[in-house]
Design an enzyme around this catalytic site. Structure first.
Site, mmCIF file in Angstrom:
data_model
loop_
_atom_site.group_PDB
_atom_site.id
_atom_site.type_symbol
_atom_site.label_atom_id
_atom_site.label_comp_id
_atom_site.label_asym_id
_atom_site.label_seq_id
_atom_site.Cartn_x
_atom_site.Cartn_y
_atom_site.Cartn_z
ATOM 1 N N ASN A 72 0.838 -1.246 0.002
ATOM 2 C CA ASN A 72 -0.072 0.064 -0.206
ATOM 3 C C ASN A 72 0.736 1.363 0.166
ATOM 4 O O ASN A 72 -0.014 2.344 -0.133
ATOM 5 C CB ASN A 72 -1.022 -0.058 1.246
ATOM 6 C CG ASN A 72 -2.020 -1.170 0.851
ATOM 7 O OD1 ASN A 72 -2.541 -1.307 0.122
ATOM 8 N ND2 ASN A 72 -2.090 -1.979 2.191
ATOM 9 N N ARG B 127 -3.063 8.153 -0.528
ATOM 10 C CA ARG B 127 -3.617 7.230 0.866
ATOM 11 C C ARG B 127 -3.597 7.919 2.065
ATOM 12 O O ARG B 127 -2.506 8.261 2.593
ATOM 13 C CB ARG B 127 -3.097 5.964 0.777
ATOM 14 C CG ARG B 127 -3.017 5.139 1.875
ATOM 15 C CD ARG B 127 -1.980 3.984 2.147
ATOM 16 N NE ARG B 127 -1.936 3.044 3.117
ATOM 17 C CZ ARG B 127 -1.220 2.665 3.892
ATOM 18 N NH1 ARG B 127 0.185 2.793 3.756
ATOM 19 N NH2 ARG B 127 -1.696 1.771 4.858
ATOM 20 N N TYR C 217 -0.405 10.061 6.421
ATOM 21 C CA TYR C 217 0.954 9.743 5.701
ATOM 22 C C TYR C 217 1.426 10.929 4.822
ATOM 23 O O TYR C 217 2.513 10.595 4.183
ATOM 24 C CB TYR C 217 0.569 8.175 4.890
ATOM 25 C CG TYR C 217 0.108 7.183 5.644
ATOM 26 C CD1 TYR C 217 1.248 6.581 6.615
ATOM 27 C CD2 TYR C 217 -1.003 6.390 5.289
ATOM 28 C CE1 TYR C 217 0.711 5.560 7.344
ATOM 29 C CE2 TYR C 217 -1.283 5.229 6.180
ATOM 30 C CZ TYR C 217 -0.475 4.763 7.075
ATOM 31 O OH TYR C 217 -0.911 3.815 7.929
ATOM 32 N N ASN D 164 10.408 -0.016 5.139
ATOM 33 C CA ASN D 164 9.279 0.303 5.445
ATOM 34 C C ASN D 164 8.014 -0.941 4.984
ATOM 35 O O ASN D 164 7.826 -0.851 3.967
ATOM 36 C CB ASN D 164 8.640 1.442 5.090
ATOM 37 C CG ASN D 164 7.118 1.763 5.798
ATOM 38 O OD1 ASN D 164 6.464 1.039 6.155
ATOM 39 N ND2 ASN D 164 6.941 3.361 5.654
ATOM 40 N N ALA E 214 2.121 -2.937 6.769
ATOM 41 C CA ALA E 214 1.152 -3.767 7.882
ATOM 42 C C ALA E 214 1.930 -5.127 7.849
ATOM 43 O O ALA E 214 1.756 -5.616 9.048
ATOM 44 C CB ALA E 214 -0.240 -3.950 7.381
ATOM 45 N N GLU F 179 14.386 -0.057 10.590
ATOM 46 C CA GLU F 179 12.903 -0.239 10.405
ATOM 47 C C GLU F 179 12.362 1.092 10.069
ATOM 48 O O GLU F 179 12.858 2.109 10.935
ATOM 49 C CB GLU F 179 12.196 -0.889 11.633
ATOM 50 C CG GLU F 179 10.883 -1.047 11.290
ATOM 51 C CD GLU F 179 10.125 -1.772 12.754
ATOM 52 O OE1 GLU F 179 10.797 -2.168 13.525
ATOM 53 O OE2 GLU F 179 8.890 -1.853 12.658
ATOM 54 N N ARG G 200 -0.762 4.430 17.819
ATOM 55 C CA ARG G 200 -1.846 4.232 16.777
ATOM 56 C C ARG G 200 -2.507 2.946 17.471
ATOM 57 O O ARG G 200 -2.553 2.408 18.502
ATOM 58 C CB ARG G 200 -1.455 3.781 15.374
ATOM 59 C CG ARG G 200 -1.041 5.371 14.860
ATOM 60 C CD ARG G 200 -0.501 5.042 13.316
ATOM 61 N NE ARG G 200 -1.756 4.747 12.558
ATOM 62 C CZ ARG G 200 -1.829 4.393 11.317
ATOM 63 N NH1 ARG G 200 -0.553 4.386 10.758
ATOM 64 N NH2 ARG G 200 -2.962 4.432 10.426
#
Ligand code: DQA
Length: 148
Positions: A10, A17, A22, A73, A76, A97, A106
């Site tokens: 994504n 998005r 983001y 990255n 999900a 990461e 979140r």
């Protein structure tokens, strides 16, 4: 010296998005700025975005013996992919990461990262700036390790 930047599911939709989470920059904008940081250090950077877990695992395998660092990255898949975890565990270079948002702030399902235990460090919550910071960190960690 070479860094591989990996983008998971994504992230090809960045800019369109959920821009409130983001940002409005496209992935290509982030990659351009990340490449500029690498170049400033005399490094080269390649980038792959995929929505496919297996392709991401293959990209980590391909980085073995070829890239001095991986910035990832995984979207999900960061929260779920034990195959990505295992591939990174078998990678000998520096692993950073990366997240645009701060997953810890979140939903609970984002609080666990399966990448974190096999990463040298984490850049999160810095928006697009994170791409530059993560490459900077990867280069300098490799230097501190004596591999750069
Ligand atoms: C993300 C955070 C993940 O939780 C999410 O699934 C993404 C993007 C980030 O960059 O903030 O796809 O990795």
């Amino acid at each position: 010296m070479h860094v591989t930047l990996l983008s998971g599911p994504n992230l090809d939709l960045l800019g369109a998005r959920e821009p409130e989470l983001y940002g409005t920059d496209a992935l290509a904008d982030h990659v351009r700025r990340a490449s500029a940081v690498a170049e400033r250090h005399g490094w080269t950077l390649d980038h792959l975005q995929t929505n496919d877990e297996g392709v991401l695992v293959d990209a980590v395998h391909a980085a073995r013996g070829r890239a001095d660092a991986i910035v990832v990255n995984a979207g999900a898949l960061s929260h779920t992919s034990w195959s990505l975890h295992d591939a990174l565990a078998a990678y000998e270079g520096v692993v950073v990461e990366l997240h645009l948002s701060n997953p810890a702030a979140r939903e609970p399902f984002r609080h666990t990262s399966v990448v974190a235990p096999v990463a040298d460090g984490l850049v999160a919550g810095m928006g697009g700036l994170g791409y530059e910071l993560a490459v900077e960190a990867a280069v300098r960690l490799a230097g501190a390790r004596g591999t750069a």
